[in-house]
Scaffold this motif. Sequence first.
Motif, mmCIF file in Angstrom:
data_model
loop_
_atom_site.group_PDB
_atom_site.id
_atom_site.type_symbol
_atom_site.label_atom_id
_atom_site.label_comp_id
_atom_site.label_asym_id
_atom_site.label_seq_id
_atom_site.Cartn_x
_atom_site.Cartn_y
_atom_site.Cartn_z
ATOM 1 N N ASP A 1 18.549 26.963 50.900
ATOM 2 C CA ASP A 1 18.636 28.237 50.171
ATOM 3 C C ASP A 1 17.473 28.385 49.189
ATOM 4 O O ASP A 1 16.895 29.462 49.058
ATOM 5 N N SER B 1 16.542 31.674 47.284
ATOM 6 C CA SER B 1 17.907 32.061 46.942
ATOM 7 C C SER B 1 18.525 31.013 46.017
ATOM 8 O O SER B 1 19.045 30.000 46.490
ATOM 9 N N ASN C 1 21.116 28.935 44.107
ATOM 10 C CA ASN C 1 22.482 28.694 44.554
ATOM 11 C C ASN C 1 23.110 27.557 43.771
ATOM 12 O O ASN C 1 22.414 26.723 43.208
ATOM 13 N N SER D 1 30.811 27.840 47.005
ATOM 14 C CA SER D 1 29.392 28.033 46.717
ATOM 15 C C SER D 1 29.053 29.514 46.597
ATOM 16 O O SER D 1 29.723 30.366 47.169
ATOM 17 N N ALA E 1 25.348 32.035 46.344
ATOM 18 C CA ALA E 1 23.887 32.121 46.406
ATOM 19 C C ALA E 1 23.486 33.585 46.308
ATOM 20 O O ALA E 1 24.234 34.473 46.713
#
Length: 182
Positions: free
Chosen positions: A34, A39, A41, A57, A59
């Motif tokens: 990610d 991204s 995260n 999770s 993101a």
Amino acid sequence: MKKVFNKCFIILGVILNIQMVNAQRVALKSNLIDWATLSPNLAVEMRLNQRLTLDISAAANPFSFTIADMKATHFRFQPELRYWFNRPMARHFMGISLLGGLYNVKFKEHLYEGDIWAAGLTYGYAFVLSRHWNMEATLGIGMAKLRAFDYREGEEKPATPNLSKWSPVPIRLGLSFSYIFK
């Protein structure tokens, strides 16, 4: 999108507060794949019993720049229930993963603004690096319901989503480092 983001963090906070009372193990994780896609995260994994953990999770890619005639932003929330074959947070596991997300993609002159809801199965392996550190590889596939406003730049955005379809998707792809609180 801000309301969805706030609700996700409230739910995560409630789950963490409930779980911390009885938790023997909690891990804080981040997925390198990610990060490679710009991204940011973060994930939290909590031990539920001798074989099960809950991984939650989130993101997001809030950055707006163009690469190869494509611009994309997104927010993703993924809870996953994991069954560990050995012990939690070590070696092989299978999981049932859910995915909810919002996305905004521009490819050349074409715009897609919508949401995704998916469910699938994952397989992973956690490499124990030390008492507190793990590296985890995860791969999963599932089915997703995609819904979007599909239109060209310069055209008026449709009043209702005009693209809706089911599609197989890679529901999880990860190479994560985790810090385990014991």
